[in-house]
Design an enzyme around this catalytic site. Structure first.
Site, PDB file in Angstrom:
ATOM      1  N   TYR A 128     -15.743  -4.124   6.774  1.00 37.26           N
ATOM      2  CA  TYR A 128     -14.403  -3.640   7.124  1.00 37.26           C
ATOM      3  C   TYR A 128     -13.947  -4.163   8.475  1.00 37.26           C
ATOM      4  CZ  TYR A 128     -10.698  -0.358   8.388  1.00 37.26           C
ATOM      5  OH  TYR A 128      -9.503   0.197   8.794  1.00 37.26           O
ATOM      6  N   GLY A 167       0.830  -1.210   0.000  1.00 33.02           N
ATOM      7  CA  GLY A 167       0.000   0.000   0.000  1.00 33.02           C
ATOM      8  C   GLY A 167       0.853   1.245   0.000  1.00 33.02           C
TER       9      GLY A 167
END
Length: 264
Positions: free
Chosen positions: A179, A35
Site C-alpha cells: 500500500y 471511487g
C-alpha cells in the site's frame, strides 16, 4: 463529525465550509469523482448535490451508482454514472472515450479510487498479485486517467485533487509495503508533474489524510478502535480545497508524527 470522540475532536478540528463560495466555483462545471460508490467519494457526491454541477461518478458497483444518481438528481446536481474497474484496460478505455466526448468538457478531477492492504512480507511471498493489484489502482490507473484528460483540463483551466494518505509522507512501516509504496509512487508522480501543470493553468491539490472511517479499513481489526476521520469531514475538506485552490492539506499534527518517525 458529531460522533467524534474527544480525542478525534482534538485530532480532527472542524472544517469551516463556505457553501456560497463553493457554489459559485462549481456552478455549471463538470466534476469527475473516482471511487464514488462508498466512503469519501460517496459523501463528496452528496455534499455537492445541492449545486448546479455535473457530477460524473465512477466506481465498480453500478447498482450503487444508479441509486446515488436517483437520489442526488432530486436536488440541483446532474449526474452521469460510469461503472468501471479502473484496473481493467477495457473499462478505462471506455471511461476515457466517454470523457473526451463530453459536450462541456471536464473541469475537476477528484482522484479518490484506491485499495488498501496490510500484510506482512512473509505472508506475501506467494501473493505477488497483492502488489500488482495495488499498484494498478493506486498508481497506474490515476496516471493513465490524468495523462488522457490533461488536454481537457487545460482547456478549462481545471483542477486535480489527489486524495492521498499521510503514509506517503511518513517513514515506511512494516506490513504496509504494497500500500505505502503504491500511494507514495503516485504522490511523487503528482508532485513532480504539478509545476508543469501549473504552467498550463491547471491547479493541483494533494490531500494527505489520516485513518478515515470507510469500508476500506474494516478488514483490519486493529483499526476499528483507533481514532479515524469521518468521510463526511473529508468531503468538506475536499470541497473547501476546490474553491481555495490550496496546494496541500495535511493534519496539523503530521509534523510531530514525522519527527517521531525520524527519531526512531
Amino acid at each position: 463529525m458529531n460522533n467524534y470522540s474527544l480525542l478525534e475532536h482534538f485530532l480532527f478540528p472542524p472544517t469551516a465550509l463556505n457553501r456560497q463560495k463553493l457554489g459559485r466555483e462549481l456552478e455549471g462545471k463538470t466534476v469527475l469523482i473516482t471511487g464514488a460508490s462508498s466512503g469519501i467519494g460517496e459523501q463528496l457526491a452528496y455534499l455537492l448535490a445541492e449545486i448546479e454541477v455535473h457530477l460524473i461518478l465512477v466506481a465498480r458497483r453500478g447498482d450503487k451508482l444508479s441509486a446515488m444518481k436517483s437520489e442526488i438528481e432530486t436536488k440541483a446536481a446532474r449526474v452521469s454514472v460510469f461503472p468501471a474497474d479502473l484496473r481493467n484496460e477495457q473499462d478505462m478505455e471506455g471511461l476515457l472515450a466517454f470523457l473526451h466526448q463530453l459536450p462541456n468538457g471536464l473541469d475537476i478531477v477528484v482522484s479518490n479510487a484506491g485499495h488498501s492492504i496490510r500484510r506482512s512480507i512473509y505472508q506475501s511471498m506467494d501473493r505477488y498479485h497483492d502488489f500488482t493489484r495495488t499498484m494498478a489502482i493506486n498508481y497506474f490507473a490515476p496516471v493513465q486517467l490524468l495523462l488522457s484528460t490533461l488536454p481537457l483540463l487545460e482547456k478549462r483551466q481545471g483542477h486535480i485533487l489527489n486524495i492521498s494518505t499521510v503514509n506517503a509522507l511518513l517513514l515506511p512501516l512494516p506490513h504496509w509495503a504494497a500500500y505505502q509504496s503504491s500511494k507514495a509512487a503516485f504522490d511523487t508522480w503528482f508532485r513532480s508533474a504539478a509545476p508543469e501543470l501549473h504552467m498550463r493553468g491547471i491547479s493541483t491539490t494533494s490531500i494527505y489524510l489520516p485513518l478515515v472511517n470507510t469500508p476500506m479499513i474494516q478488514p483490519t481489526a486493529a483499526y476499528r478502535k483507533l481514532p479515524a476521520m469521518s468521510p463526511q469531514h473529508v468531503a468538506k475538506i475536499i470541497s473547501k480545497s476546490i474553491y481555495t485552490k490550496r496546494k496541500t492539506y495535511k493534519p496539523w499534527w503530521l509534523i510531530f508524527a514525522r519527527l517521531a518517525g525520524y527519531s526512531r
